[in-house]
Write a protein that holds these residues in place. Structure first.
Motif, short mmCIF file in Angstrom:
data_model
loop_
_atom_site.label_atom_id
_atom_site.label_comp_id
_atom_site.label_asym_id
_atom_site.label_seq_id
_atom_site.Cartn_x
_atom_site.Cartn_y
_atom_site.Cartn_z
N VAL A 7 47.27 13.74 16.46
CA VAL A 7 46.73 12.70 17.32
C VAL A 7 45.22 12.93 17.48
N ALA A 8 44.46 11.85 17.44
CA ALA A 8 43.01 11.92 17.70
C ALA A 8 42.81 12.15 19.19
N ILE A 9 42.10 13.21 19.55
CA ILE A 9 41.94 13.62 20.94
C ILE A 9 40.52 13.33 21.43
N GLU A 10 40.43 12.72 22.60
CA GLU A 10 39.17 12.48 23.30
C GLU A 10 39.09 13.49 24.45
N GLN A 11 37.89 14.02 24.68
CA GLN A 11 37.72 15.02 25.74
C GLN A 11 36.52 14.63 26.59
N ILE A 12 36.67 14.85 27.89
CA ILE A 12 35.56 14.61 28.81
C ILE A 12 35.48 15.77 29.79
N GLU A 13 34.26 16.22 30.08
CA GLU A 13 34.05 17.29 31.05
C GLU A 13 33.44 16.69 32.31
N LEU A 14 34.02 17.06 33.44
CA LEU A 14 33.55 16.55 34.73
C LEU A 14 32.96 17.68 35.56
N VAL A 15 31.70 17.54 35.96
CA VAL A 15 31.14 18.45 36.94
C VAL A 15 31.50 17.89 38.31
N HIS A 16 31.64 18.74 39.28
CA HIS A 16 32.11 18.30 40.60
C HIS A 16 31.58 19.22 41.68
N ASN A 17 31.77 18.83 42.91
CA ASN A 17 31.30 19.63 44.04
C ASN A 17 32.43 20.42 44.67
#
Length: 146
Positions: free
Chosen positions: A131-141
């Motif tokens: 499967v083609a995988i999309e990734q996102i990184e979230l910075v947070h407080n």
């Protein structure tokens, strides 16, 4: 002899989870990482004391939350990241929810004021059928463990 109470806790698998992000309609995620809180330490060597070094707590930091899922026809995550690139920071809160084997909520980590700092597209390889995988990184407080 005094009897000791033995506490047996339920152990749950790490494969029944869901991610909620306010105002985003995104397909389910296949992998979540980054539930990490780390306190930086300052080492202090006291004169004349050679047996140990004092460890003093300093700042506490939260690493980015990394979300991965199969690529779909939705552009919600890309559009959110693209807004950041264009200087329009939209912060969102959300939750990562872990369920037990009866699909009851077992744990919830709620993060605040997150925005994407990195987007990674799929790795394409004609010799494998994955499967083609999309990734996102979230910075947070930070997040709360509920």
């Amino acid at each position: 002899m005094e009897e000791k109470e033995i506490y047996l806790s339920n152990v749950v698998g790490n494969y029944r989870f869901m991610v909620e992000i306010e105002n985003l309609l995104v397909a389910s995620f296949s992998e979540v990482s980054g539930l990490v809180v780390e306190t930086e330490l300052e080492q202090y060597n006291e004169g004349g004391v050679n047996e140990y070094t004092h460890q003093l707590p300093m700042r506490t930091k939260h690493v980015p939350i990394v979300l991965k899922h199969g690529l779909t026809d939705s552009y919600e995550l890309w559009d959110w990241y693209d807004d950041v690139v264009k200087g329009k920071i939209v912060r969102r809160s959300g939750s990562i929810i872990l369920f037990d084997d009866q699909f009851r909520e077992f744990r919830r980590w709620t993060f605040n004021d997150a925005f994407p700092s990195k987007w990674v597209g799929p790795e394409l390889n004609a010799s494998v059928s994955e499967v083609a995988i999309e990734q996102i990184e979230l910075v947070h407080n930070g997040f709360k463990f509920l």
